[in-house]
Design an enzyme around this catalytic site. Structure first.
Site, PDB file in Angstrom:
ATOM      1  N   ARG A  64       0.812  -1.215   0.000  1.00 13.68           N
ATOM      2  CA  ARG A  64       0.000   0.000   0.000  1.00 13.68           C
ATOM      3  C   ARG A  64       0.846   1.266   0.000  1.00 13.68           C
ATOM      4  NH1 ARG A  64      -3.004  -3.780   2.965  1.00 13.68           N
ATOM      5  NH2 ARG A  64      -1.674  -3.289   4.740  1.00 13.68           N
ATOM      6  N   GLU A 101       2.447  -5.758  14.054  1.00 13.51           N
ATOM      7  CA  GLU A 101       1.299  -5.832  14.961  1.00 13.51           C
ATOM      8  C   GLU A 101       0.764  -7.262  14.969  1.00 13.51           C
ATOM      9  OE1 GLU A 101      -1.972  -3.389  13.740  1.00 13.51           O
ATOM     10  OE2 GLU A 101      -3.037  -3.613  15.647  1.00 13.51           O
TER      11      GLU A 101
HETATM   12  P1  AMP Z   1       3.678  -1.939  11.703  1.00 12.59           P
HETATM   13  O1  AMP Z   1       4.990  -2.551  11.303  1.00 12.59           O
HETATM   14  O2  AMP Z   1       3.080  -2.634  12.883  1.00 12.59           O
HETATM   15  O3  AMP Z   1       3.762  -0.457  11.883  1.00 12.59           O
HETATM   16  O4  AMP Z   1       2.673  -2.252  10.535  1.00 12.59           O
HETATM   17  C1  AMP Z   1       2.617  -1.460   9.464  1.00 12.59           C
HETATM   18  C2  AMP Z   1       2.207  -2.173   8.204  1.00 12.59           C
HETATM   19  O5  AMP Z   1       1.170  -3.141   8.415  1.00 12.59           O
HETATM   20  C3  AMP Z   1       1.672  -1.178   7.254  1.00 12.59           C
HETATM   21  O6  AMP Z   1       2.208  -1.509   5.991  1.00 12.59           O
HETATM   22  C4  AMP Z   1       0.179  -1.338   7.281  1.00 12.59           C
HETATM   23  O7  AMP Z   1      -0.300  -1.344   5.990  1.00 12.59           O
HETATM   24  C5  AMP Z   1      -0.078  -2.683   7.942  1.00 12.59           C
HETATM   25  N1  AMP Z   1      -0.964  -2.614   9.126  1.00 12.59           N
HETATM   26  C6  AMP Z   1      -0.637  -2.965  10.392  1.00 12.59           C
HETATM   27  N2  AMP Z   1      -1.668  -2.800  11.230  1.00 12.59           N
HETATM   28  C7  AMP Z   1      -2.667  -2.305  10.502  1.00 12.59           C
HETATM   29  C8  AMP Z   1      -4.009  -1.895  10.805  1.00 12.59           C
HETATM   30  N3  AMP Z   1      -4.533  -1.978  12.036  1.00 12.59           N
HETATM   31  N4  AMP Z   1      -4.767  -1.407   9.801  1.00 12.59           N
HETATM   32  C9  AMP Z   1      -4.249  -1.309   8.543  1.00 12.59           C
HETATM   33  N5  AMP Z   1      -3.010  -1.683   8.196  1.00 12.59           N
HETATM   34  C10 AMP Z   1      -2.223  -2.180   9.150  1.00 12.59           C
END
Ligand code: AMP
Length: 177
Positions: A64, A101
């Site tokens: 994305r 996450e």
């Molecule tokens: P993080 O490494 O935890 O910051 O996760 C970021 C990546 O995971 C991004 O590329 C987001 O597109 C996706 N992502 C993680 N959690 C979510 C969420 N709650 N909603 C949408 N996309 C998420």
């Protein structure tokens, strides 16, 4: 971006409970991307943040991050560099593993993608725990660019992802939940 525009953008993000795993409130930005008015606002807001800063490369994180990242690159007159999941980039890469996450992952970038002359914006759609961006930042930094900025369309404040990113780096989100 005006407060009304920010409210408009926030308001059209779709929340999907329990996707892709139970307990995650997934922020679906495709509802923003498909809305011509919102897409234009997004383009303008990102441009306002980075024009005049001498940005030479925008790095977008799969997948994305490719949407806003390539838009920003074109409008800044910069190049676009993809950060991808393992095995997708054809030439020599450097890679980094990280915790998300939900689950763990590895990302790669071409090892000749960034040079010491570059001023870089790393872009992703959403800041959750910050693990993905930290990994991307470390990959980019290992190629010694002049300066690195970090940008997201949206941040999830309750996950405190900003805290894991280096404090001396300018990090922007267009809006937060
Ligand atoms: P993080 O490494 O935890 O910051 O996760 C970021 C990546 O995971 C991004 O590329 C987001 O597109 C996706 N992502 C993680 N959690 C979510 C969420 N709650 N909603 C949408 N996309 C998420």
């Amino acid at each position: 971006m005006t407060k009304d525009e920010m409210t408009y953008l926030k308001g059209i993000v779709r929340n999907i409970p329990d996707f892709p795993v139970p307990g995650v409130q997934f922020k679906d930005l495709t509802t923003l991307f498909k809305d011509p008015k919102a897409l234009k606002m997004l383009e303008q807001a990102m441009l306002e943040l980075y024009q005049g800063k001498g940005v030479t490369k925008v790095v977008g994180i799969e997948s994305r991050g490719f949407i806003g990242g390539s838009m920003l690159a074109v409008h800044l007159g910069a190049g676009f560099v993809p950060v991808r999941k393992p095995g997708k980039l054809p030439a020599e890469t450097i890679k980094k593993s990280y915790a998300k996450e939900y689950g763990t992952d590895t990302i790669e970038i071409h090892s000749d993608a960034i040079t010491p002359d570059d001023i870089v914006v790393i872009h992703d759609d959403l800041l959750a725990t910050g693990g993905t961006m930290l990994a991307a930042y470390e990959l980019v930094k290992s190629m010694n660019p002049k300066k690195v900025y970090i940008n997201f369309i949206c941040g999830l404040e309750f996950l405190h992802g900003r805290d894991v990113l280096p404090q001396d780096v300018e990090v922007t989100t267009l809006f937060d939940f």
